[in-house]
Design an enzyme around this catalytic site. Structure first.
Site, short mmCIF file in Angstrom:
data_model
loop_
_atom_site.label_atom_id
_atom_site.label_comp_id
_atom_site.label_asym_id
_atom_site.label_seq_id
_atom_site.Cartn_x
_atom_site.Cartn_y
_atom_site.Cartn_z
CG ASP A 6 40.47 -4.50 -33.87
OD1 ASP A 6 41.67 -4.84 -33.98
OD2 ASP A 6 39.57 -5.02 -34.55
CB SER A 7 42.55 -2.73 -37.51
OG SER A 7 42.17 -4.09 -37.37
CB CYS A 69 44.46 -4.22 -32.97
SG CYS A 69 45.27 -4.61 -34.52
CD GLU A 148 36.66 -8.00 -41.17
OE1 GLU A 148 36.47 -7.33 -42.19
OE2 GLU A 148 37.24 -7.58 -40.15
CB CYS A 180 44.52 -12.65 -35.20
SG CYS A 180 43.57 -11.63 -36.34
CG HIS A 182 39.04 -11.09 -37.35
ND1 HIS A 182 39.75 -9.98 -36.96
CD2 HIS A 182 38.11 -10.66 -38.24
CE1 HIS A 182 39.26 -8.92 -37.57
NE2 HIS A 182 38.26 -9.30 -38.37
N1 DGL Z 1 42.76 -6.68 -35.63
C1 DGL Z 1 43.84 -7.29 -36.38
C2 DGL Z 1 44.74 -8.08 -35.40
O1 DGL Z 1 44.30 -8.55 -34.38
C3 DGL Z 1 43.34 -8.18 -37.49
C4 DGL Z 1 42.65 -7.42 -38.61
C5 DGL Z 1 43.60 -6.52 -39.37
O2 DGL Z 1 44.54 -7.03 -40.02
O3 DGL Z 1 43.42 -5.31 -39.28
O4 DGL Z 1 45.91 -8.24 -35.66
#
Ligand code: DGL
Length: 262
Positions: A6-7, A69, A148, A180, A182
């Site tokens: 993930d990011s 992600c 976050e 997403c 989150h």
């Molecule tokens: N992990 C990213 C997603 O699911 C969200 C956080 C980011 O923008 O890096 O798209």
């Protein structure tokens, strides 16, 4: 090992579901905290780092890859599936299928990062399954920093969610995809606003079930994926509020390693 990336920390919502549906398998996780957010970055950037991370995870022993992600899944999953010979799972296919099966009125909402929404990845997948579907996408960029911060249900989150969701709600959708990493942590708030008649699809769950079914049907790959509880969590920079997020996801402490390999 199951390689998950993930990011940043958001992918822990996916790890949570992998722990639930595939408790015996070992996980290696990479969060690209040095370069997040991905949600507002361009396609070429996301593709480049998604490929580097995949290569890194394979070098460290991953036998299957999960692109936790949604932004990476949207921009990079097709190229990663072509580039690498091991199975690559993304967040779109199983969630799209579940949403198309769940909807009764053929109206589906999708909420995600600006990148995920701009890519139209979910829309394309859904319309391939059923061209009669009406899709209502909405990017909700403030949701990521709110989560976050550990804010998932206070009045600021509720007001922000009301503002973002009023458009899709007015279209009388009966199914909403949380596109997403989150957003599953906001599911309670989203449900409160959308009401009990709207089905909420959590792609973290659908992908975990998809991987479980895949491994049951592919015993050779399953044998190669290491079992055990010695999970590894790597981040390319100090993850902000890691304790809070991991607590929200697992209710326990995780040992992490911080090192940028790129
Ligand atoms: N992990 C990213 C997603 O699911 C969200 C956080 C980011 O923008 O890096 O798209």
């Amino acid at each position: 090992m199951i390689g998950v990336f993930d990011s940043g920390v958001g992918g822990l919502t996916v790890v949570k579901e992998i722990f639930r549906y595939l408790p015996e398998y070992q996980i290696i996780y990479f969060g690209d905290t040095a370069r997040l957010p991905y949600g507002t970055k361009g396609e070429a950037f996301v593709k480049r780092y998604s490929a580097k991370i995949t290569e890194y995870l394979i070098k460290r022993g991953a036998k299957i890859i999960v692109i936790a992600c949604h932004t990476s899944s949207s921009w990079a999953s097709e190229s990663l599936k072509k580039q690498f010979s091991i199975p690559v799972f993304e967040m779109i296919t199983s969630a799209g299928l579940e949403a198309s099966l769940k909807t009764k009125n053929n109206k589906i909402g999708i909420i995600g990062t600006p990148g995920t929404i701009k890519s139209r990845s979910f829309e394309k997948k859904l319309l391939k399954i059923n061209p009669d579907l009406k899709i209502y996408p909405k990017s909700c960029p403030l949701f990521v920093p709110l989560v976050e911060e550990g804010w998932v249900s206070n009045r600021i989150v509720l007001e922000t969610a009301k503002e973002y969701l009023s458009g899709v709600k007015s279209k009388r959708i009966d199914t909403l995809i949380l596109a997403c990493t989150h957003y599953p942590l906001l599911e309670g708030t989203v449900k409160k606003i959308m009401g009990p008649k709207v089905s909420i699809i959590n792609p973290a769950k659908t992908v975990a079930k998809e991987i479980r079914d895949f491994l049951e049907n592919n015993p050779k790959t399953a044998d190669n994926v290491k079992k055990g509880a010695n999970h590894q969590f790597f981040f390319s920079d100090e993850p902000y509020n890691f304790k809070k997020i991991s607590h929200l996801c697992f209710n326990r402490k995780m040992k992490i390693k911080v090192k940028d390999p790129f």
